[in-house]
Enzyme design. Structure first.
Site, PDB file in Angstrom:
ATOM      1  N   GLY A 250       0.699  -1.255  -0.090  1.00 34.48           N
ATOM      2  CA  GLY A 250      -0.061   0.114   0.456  1.00 34.48           C
ATOM      3  C   GLY A 250       0.713   1.124   0.419  1.00 34.48           C
ATOM      4  CG  ASP A 251       3.296   1.132   2.534  1.00 32.19           C
ATOM      5  OD1 ASP A 251       2.395   2.190   3.656  1.00 32.19           O
ATOM      6  OD2 ASP A 251       4.385   1.272   4.054  1.00 32.19           O
TER       7      ASP A 251
END
Length: 300
Positions: A250-251
């Site tokens: 997600g990052d």
């Protein structure tokens, strides 16, 4: 300049097991340490994409020294607030039949350290981008993300917020440029099961009405859905590959979206690059490498 804020950074200790047996001695097949925390992961992937950042946050103890040393050796610019007391946390990520995570609390942030953090934010200039992501230590105010956006209210500073629950909701009235909830976080936020794109889009519109400019919803193997500030919906699938590790995916998507937008000003391309960065990390044992990202981008 892009600044990433990681209020509770960590050393992520990744352990691979054939299976996890509770109450028994489990022997690892392999293990590795990943240095980060969500904002730091964003900095690492942005650097991989050729975008310079400064990582802000708090570090403490021998684990904090190890974290900072590793990041500096990787070529990242850091400007952490150092605390003499406590330890930068170690999170354990168990990779077996199912992924299991044990996330530590982190150090208590002292009042003087918080004051110094606010002073470090003074280096942010008009036109800069600030990324707020990850958990907040219990010792910090529960509305610290809101306070940071309020601190820059009325100034042309671009904010990206990747947080859950109230941490996210409190920032919306300050019109963050970009937020990235996942399906699970949206379901918790709206207390409903979201089974199709129509329901996801409805929630994204409510987040826009509350103030968010661009809403990117990450959907793991189902790709992503973007509602941009022009009201246009973009749906993006994912490239084929074998998922090895979800930590940092997600990052990586956040980093790719920011890099793609700053490069082209095109939301569709930003979403595409973000999705590919997330997939490249998911297909790796660590964070995505540049060659892998662009191989996927050109073949997908």
């Amino acid at each position: 300049m892009i600044y990433t804020v990681t209020l509770n950074p960590a050393l992520d200790y990744l352990v691979w097991l054939a299976s996890l047996q509770e109450g028994e001695v489990n022997r690892a097949q392999k293990e590795t340490i990943q240095y980060g925390g969500k904002g730091i992961n964003v900095s690492v992937v942005l650097q991989t994409l050729g975008v310079q950042t400064t990582a802000l946050g708090f570090t403490a103890g021998f684990t904090g020294k190890a974290l900072q040393k590793e990041l500096e050796e990787m070529g990242l610019t850091t400007d952490f607030v150092w605390q003499k007391q406590g330890l930068t946390r170690i999170n354990v990520k168990i990779k077996g039949e199912r992924e299991t995570e044990l996330n530590a609390r982190g150090p208590i942030i002292e009042k003087d350290a918080l004051t110094l953090f606010w002073q470090k934010l003074k280096q942010v200039k008009d036109g800069d981008t600030v990324v707020l992501s990850g958990s907040v230590p219990d010792s910090l105010p529960g509305d610290i993300y809101r306070q940071i956006l309020a601190h820059f209210s009325g100034r042309p500073v671009r904010f990206a917020v990747d947080a859950a629950g109230d941490y996210l909701w409190q920032t919306l009235s300050y019109k963050p440029f970009f937020i990235k909830p996942n399906r699970s976080e949206l379901q918790q936020l709206f207390e409903s099961v979201l089974e199709n794109d129509s329901q996801l889009i409805d929630c994204a519109r409510k987040l826009q009405q509350a103030g968010a400019r661009n809403v990117l919803i990450s959907l793991a193997g189902d790709g992503s859905l973007l509602l941009d500030e022009k009201g246009e919906v973009h749906r993006q699938g994912v490239p084929e590959g074998i998922v090895q590790n979800s930590v940092g995916a997600g990052d990586s998507m956040v980093a790719g979206f920011i890099a793609g937008f700053l490069e082209t000003g095109n939301y569709g391309y930003a979403q595409r690059l973000g999705t590919v960065c997330g997939a490249a990390t998911a297909f790796s044992e660590g964070l995505a490498k540049r060659e892998q990202i662009f191989a996927l981008l050109h073949s997908f």
